[in-house]
Motif scaffolding. Structure first.
Motif, PDB file in Angstrom:
ATOM      1  N   GLY A  55       0.809  -1.237   0.083  1.00  0.00           N
ATOM      2  CA  GLY A  55      -0.173  -0.177  -0.293  1.00  0.00           C
ATOM      3  C   GLY A  55       1.008   1.324   0.095  1.00  0.00           C
ATOM      4  O   GLY A  55       2.089   1.138  -0.079  1.00  0.00           O
ATOM      5  N   GLY A  56       0.324   2.261  -0.065  1.00  0.00           N
ATOM      6  CA  GLY A  56       0.847   3.498  -0.113  1.00  0.00           C
ATOM      7  C   GLY A  56       1.463   4.026   1.120  1.00  0.00           C
ATOM      8  O   GLY A  56       0.972   3.631   2.181  1.00  0.00           O
ATOM      9  N   LEU A  57       2.494   4.914   1.194  1.00  0.00           N
ATOM     10  CA  LEU A  57       3.144   5.447   2.140  1.00  0.00           C
ATOM     11  C   LEU A  57       2.017   6.286   3.391  1.00  0.00           C
ATOM     12  O   LEU A  57       2.041   6.205   4.477  1.00  0.00           O
ATOM     13  N   ASP A  58       1.397   7.252   2.793  1.00  0.00           N
ATOM     14  CA  ASP A  58       0.553   8.062   3.697  1.00  0.00           C
ATOM     15  C   ASP A  58      -0.709   6.995   4.206  1.00  0.00           C
ATOM     16  O   ASP A  58      -0.731   7.328   5.535  1.00  0.00           O
ATOM     17  N   SER A  66      -0.937   6.449   8.367  1.00  0.00           N
ATOM     18  CA  SER A  66      -2.066   6.782   9.143  1.00  0.00           C
ATOM     19  C   SER A  66      -2.441   5.554   9.978  1.00  0.00           C
ATOM     20  O   SER A  66      -2.845   5.428  11.076  1.00  0.00           O
ATOM     21  N   LEU A  67      -2.349   4.316   9.220  1.00  0.00           N
ATOM     22  CA  LEU A  67      -2.738   3.066  10.101  1.00  0.00           C
ATOM     23  C   LEU A  67      -1.922   2.682  11.140  1.00  0.00           C
ATOM     24  O   LEU A  67      -2.404   2.367  11.944  1.00  0.00           O
ATOM     25  N   GLU A 114       2.705   8.572  24.418  1.00  0.00           N
ATOM     26  CA  GLU A 114       2.276   9.203  23.137  1.00  0.00           C
ATOM     27  C   GLU A 114       2.276   8.251  22.058  1.00  0.00           C
ATOM     28  O   GLU A 114       2.855   7.168  22.187  1.00  0.00           O
ATOM     29  N   ALA A 115       1.802   8.477  21.138  1.00  0.00           N
ATOM     30  CA  ALA A 115       1.472   7.593  19.834  1.00  0.00           C
ATOM     31  C   ALA A 115       1.744   8.205  18.716  1.00  0.00           C
ATOM     32  O   ALA A 115       1.247   9.371  18.381  1.00  0.00           O
ATOM     33  N   GLU A 116       2.803   7.443  17.814  1.00  0.00           N
ATOM     34  CA  GLU A 116       3.157   7.943  16.421  1.00  0.00           C
ATOM     35  C   GLU A 116       3.074   6.738  15.631  1.00  0.00           C
ATOM     36  O   GLU A 116       3.066   5.685  15.830  1.00  0.00           O
ATOM     37  N   GLY A 117       3.452   7.172  14.379  1.00  0.00           N
ATOM     38  CA  GLY A 117       3.102   6.180  13.286  1.00  0.00           C
ATOM     39  C   GLY A 117       4.410   6.312  12.347  1.00  0.00           C
ATOM     40  O   GLY A 117       4.415   7.463  11.799  1.00  0.00           O
ATOM     41  N   MET A 118       5.027   5.191  11.968  1.00  0.00           N
ATOM     42  CA  MET A 118       6.057   5.392  11.044  1.00  0.00           C
ATOM     43  C   MET A 118       5.891   4.626   9.547  1.00  0.00           C
ATOM     44  O   MET A 118       6.637   4.743   8.559  1.00  0.00           O
ATOM     45  N   GLY A 119       4.775   3.953   9.575  1.00  0.00           N
ATOM     46  CA  GLY A 119       4.331   3.141   8.392  1.00  0.00           C
ATOM     47  C   GLY A 119       5.321   2.183   8.120  1.00  0.00           C
ATOM     48  O   GLY A 119       5.463   1.475   8.995  1.00  0.00           O
ATOM     49  N   TYR A 120       5.722   2.363   6.650  1.00  0.00           N
ATOM     50  CA  TYR A 120       6.816   1.136   6.443  1.00  0.00           C
ATOM     51  C   TYR A 120       8.301   1.715   6.216  1.00  0.00           C
ATOM     52  O   TYR A 120       8.979   1.015   5.746  1.00  0.00           O
TER      53      TYR A 120
END
Length: 314
Positions: free
Chosen positions: A249-252, A256-257, A281-287
């Motif tokens: 899937g896409g980076l954005d 978000s997921l 705190e919560a963060e996201g790095m994707g792939y």
């Protein structure tokens, strides 16, 4: 069914009705059942020797057969460290070793693809680090273990064959954080605290999410209990929960997921364990930060994770 996961992190095992003689096998508290199949009458070619001269020596068994695959957090652990506690438990229960081998001594590639293995991603075998054990107790009770370790995850396949009579023994597999389990499992609060302080981060690798979903699975997770204990005991500590995805899937969309999954873990720590929201705190790095190749199922599985990162308290 013959074998069933017992959600008893405290080490409690529940008896099954009509059970005559049961073996209680203990896995570490962060183990999770990934596959199970139970058949009243089936056959199994049990290896009794290493692959040699183009053939794998087997003993053909028939009877009541249960097949299971388990996943265990295995950061820094070898296949031997995972197998050894199980091997000792089987010996204590009266099982006799019929055959045991390790990777190349088993026959390497040929043994791995010559014996029965549950399909990926439920079971994975690293050709450089796997071990096989076949044991028996009397004529009508045989059990094999296939253990491997890769990408900080341990894999255990258990196949149990009995003669199918009413008084045939059953095997219970329970969770335990006792010394009989694998060392340094994240379910041990002291181990998690030590690795958080020394390494600055820990993979919470017993968490489960539905495919494509940000909702954390139901039930208790040993790593969350250990992390909560660490934070509640040290209120000056702060942790960032960082979500990661595979490269599908896409980076954005993946960023978000991954952030929503981290947020789901945060909410569980607050609501179920009473951790103050100010410590999280919560963060996201994707792939963007993989720990394994995304070209394989097992690599993508390892990359779908949430990590706890210790923040500077200054």
């Amino acid at each position: 069914m013959l074998l069933r996961p017992l959600l008893a992190l405290c080490g409690l095992l529940l008896p099954l009705p009509g059970q005559a003689s049961a073996l209680d096998l203990r896995l570490p508290g962060n183990a999770s059942l990934s596959a199970e199949q139970s058949l009243v009458l089936d056959s199994y070619a049990m290896p009794i020797g290493a692959f040699a001269n183009g053939a794998l020596p087997v003993q053909n068994l028939e009877g009541r057969i249960t097949r299971q695959a388990w996943r265990i957090s295995a950061q820094g652990l070898t296949s031997l460290q995972i197998l050894d506690p199980l091997r000792r438990q089987l010996a204590d229960a009266g099982y006799v070793t019929l055959f045991e081998c390790e990777a190349a001594a088993c026959g390497g590639f040929d043994f791995r693809f010559g014996t029965e293995v549950l399909p990926a991603p439920d079971m994975y075998v690293d050709l450089t680090d796997y071990r096989f054990l076949a044991v028996g107790r009397g004529e009508g009770d045989h059990l094999t273990l296939l253990v491997s370790s890769a990408a900080n995850v341990g894999y255990v396949q258990l196949i149990h064959v009995t003669d199918g009579t009413a008084d045939a023994p059953e095997v219970h597999v329970g969770f335990s954080a006792s010394p009989g389990g694998a060392p340094n499992a994240p379910s041990d609060p002291e181990s998690l605290e030590q690795r958080m302080v020394q390494q600055g981060h820990v993979v919470l690798d017993d968490l489960t999410f539905d495919s494509g979903s940000s909702s954390l699975g139901a039930g208790q997770f040993a790593t969350l209990a250990a992390l909560a204990q660490f934070l509640l005991a040290q209120p000056d500590r702060r942790v960032a929960l960082v979500g990661h995805t595979d490269a599908v899937g896409g980076l954005d969309a993946n960023i978000s997921l991954s952030k929503r999954r981290a947020a789901s873990v945060l909410e569980r720590l607050v609501s179920a364990y009473g951790v103050p929201r100010a410590q999280l705190e919560a963060e996201g790095m994707g792939y963007l930060s993989p720990i394994a190749p995304n070209q394989t199922d097992i690599g993508r599985e390892a990359n779908r994770r949430v990590e706890a990162v210790l923040l500077n308290t200054d």
